[in-house]
Design an enzyme around this catalytic site. Structure first.
Site, short mmCIF file in Angstrom:
data_model
loop_
_atom_site.label_atom_id
_atom_site.label_comp_id
_atom_site.label_asym_id
_atom_site.label_seq_id
_atom_site.Cartn_x
_atom_site.Cartn_y
_atom_site.Cartn_z
N CYS A 170 0.80 -1.23 0.00
CA CYS A 170 0.00 0.00 0.00
C CYS A 170 0.84 1.28 0.00
O CYS A 170 0.28 2.37 -0.05
CB CYS A 170 -0.94 -0.01 1.20
SG CYS A 170 -1.92 -1.52 1.29
N HIS A 311 -2.71 8.02 6.03
CA HIS A 311 -2.91 6.68 5.49
C HIS A 311 -4.31 6.21 5.86
O HIS A 311 -5.02 5.68 5.02
CB HIS A 311 -1.84 5.73 6.02
CG HIS A 311 -1.90 4.37 5.44
ND1 HIS A 311 -1.82 4.14 4.08
CD2 HIS A 311 -2.05 3.14 6.01
CE1 HIS A 311 -1.92 2.85 3.84
NE2 HIS A 311 -2.06 2.22 5.00
N HIS A 347 -9.69 1.96 -0.22
CA HIS A 347 -8.23 1.77 -0.22
C HIS A 347 -7.81 1.21 -1.57
O HIS A 347 -8.10 0.07 -1.90
CB HIS A 347 -7.84 0.82 0.91
CG HIS A 347 -6.38 0.79 1.19
ND1 HIS A 347 -5.44 1.40 0.39
CD2 HIS A 347 -5.67 0.20 2.21
CE1 HIS A 347 -4.23 1.19 0.88
NE2 HIS A 347 -4.35 0.47 1.99
#
EC number: 2.3.1.179
Length: 421
Positions: A170, A311, A347
């Site tokens: 990620c 994040h 995400h």
């Protein structure tokens, strides 16, 4: 070292096809989470995702045929199509079409993905099992390899500078932009097309991330409430898809051709947790060191930060990141706005850091902090403004964008308003 600026952006996101469409919908509080209907999900713990709005290309929808011939689409995984579309947009936005040998050789590509062609690999496995090896396409390998997103963009636009890719879960998109910025700063290129791309939404991906206890499974009947960073009722992230690509350029090169400048990339930090395969270190030390390194490289202090694109995945890691940020900014906490745009788009895994870096650049351009949706009941108290529900107009000159990935891989980017000197 040479200075690096962003002169073009391109985006395919769950909020729409195009940077400005996605940004406008983000600021108005649109939420992309929906029940997955394209394949069977009833036996899966997580039945929702943030999908790209597919359509005929009008009203912000994504039509793959606008960016790649159908015959060519069949040879590649969708993550490559998304990268091609976003790169086309970014180069057009930058007004950069290198035609001379000198310009082509000084322009490179660095595009990464966290997973790459996962669904295509699964499908090929079934083909091999059911129909035998002779039925495997000669395009199977080049259509799924992660570096082929960069390769395809390079070939289409005849970009003969550095051709590179990164795979850091990620953190991929942020690492791609940070690494590409360094290539320019060191003189290995004058222009870099950089970012991340991902097309992970398929049965095996939803099943796998749910098995890791990473996905939201308690809001299947109310998808728009599922992604809720920093909220007490969060239970995991919502998977998204898409691509974010920027054109990075050496400052004097950009000025010489009169390019518009979104922001300057002034800091890049990276670190490792060395703690766990999926969980961040509980003390947030890796995230803290990553942000601290970015500040050092940028030559600014924590007191200079106006906005942080967190994040913020809507998992237990939210409070760890928040603690690391509070440690970093200290007494400056009350003047900082920090939001998670994953609350709206989910995400995007390997594309997340790139899309969020673009949102950070736009926050600087427009002096507005995008909202954190669904923050109804904050799980912790903080002096930091988490921008609940509604975007906030405020002065933003310096923005920090965080990306943290499985395996303890961390990346932070710092952008600053370019004022002409």
């Amino acid at each position: 070292m040479r200075r690096v600026v962003i002169t073009g952006t391109g985006m395919v996101s769950p909020l729409g096809c195009g940077t400005e469409v996605s940004w406008a919908r983000l600021l108005t509080g649109d939420n992309a989470a929906r029940k997955v209907t394209e394949f069977e999900v009833e036996d899966l713990p997580a039945k929702i995702a943030c999908r790209i709005p597919f359509g005929d290309g009008s009203d912000g929808t994504f039509n793959a045929d606008d960016w790649m011939e159908p015959k060519e689409q069949r040879k590649v995984d969708p993550f490559i199509v998304y990268a091609m579309a976003a790169a086309d947009m970014a180069l057009a936005d930058a007004g950069w079409k290198p035609e001379s040998d000198e310009d082509q050789i000084s322009t490179g590509v660095l595009i990464g993905s966290g997973i790459g062609g996962l669904e295509g690999i699964v499908d090929a496995g079934y083909t091999l099992r059911d129909k035998g090896p002779r039925r495997i396409s000669p395009f199977f390998i080049p259509g799924r390899l992660i570096n082929l997103a960069a390769g395809q963009v390079s070939i289409r636009h005849k970009l003969r500078g550095p051709n590179h890719s990164v795979v850091t879960a990620c953190s991929t998109g942020a690492h791609a932009i940070g690494d590409a910025s360094r290539l320019i700063a060191l003189g290995d290129a004058d222009v870099m097309v950089a970012g991340g791309t991902e097309s992970p939404i398929c049965r095996i991906s939803l099943a796998g991330f749910a098995a890791c206890k990473a996905l939201s499974t308690q809001h299947n009947d109310n998808p728009e409430k599922a992604s809720r960073p920093y909220d007490a009722d969060r239970d995991g992230f919502v998977m998204g898809e898409g691509a974010g690509i920027v054109v990075l350029e050496e400052l004097e090169h950009a000025r010489a051709r009169g390019a518009k400048i979104y922001a300057e990339v002034i800091g890049y930090g990276l670190s490792g947790d060395a703690f766990h395969i999926t969980a961040p270190s509980e003390d947030g030390e890796g995230a803290y060191r990553c942000m601290q390194m970015a500040l050092k490289r940028a030559g600014v202090t924590a007191a200079d930060i106006d906005y942080i694109n967190a994040h913020g995945t809507s998992t237990m890691a939210d409070t760890i990141e928040l603690g690391a940020v509070e440690r970093l900014v200290g007494d400056s906490a009350s003047r900082i706005s920090m939001s998670s745009t994953k609350s709206a788009i989910g995400h995007l895994l390997g594309a997340a850091g790139a899309v969020e870096a673009i949102f950070s650049a736009l926050a600087i351009r427009d002096n507005i902090a995008p909202p954190t949706l669904n923050l109804d009941n904050p799980s912790v108290e903080t002096k930091i403004d988490l921008v609940p529900h509604v975007a906030r107009k405020r002065e933003i000159n310096v923005a920090l964008s965080n990306s943290f990935g499985f395996g303890g891989t961390n990346a932070s980017l710092i952008l600053r308003r370019y004022t002409g000197h």
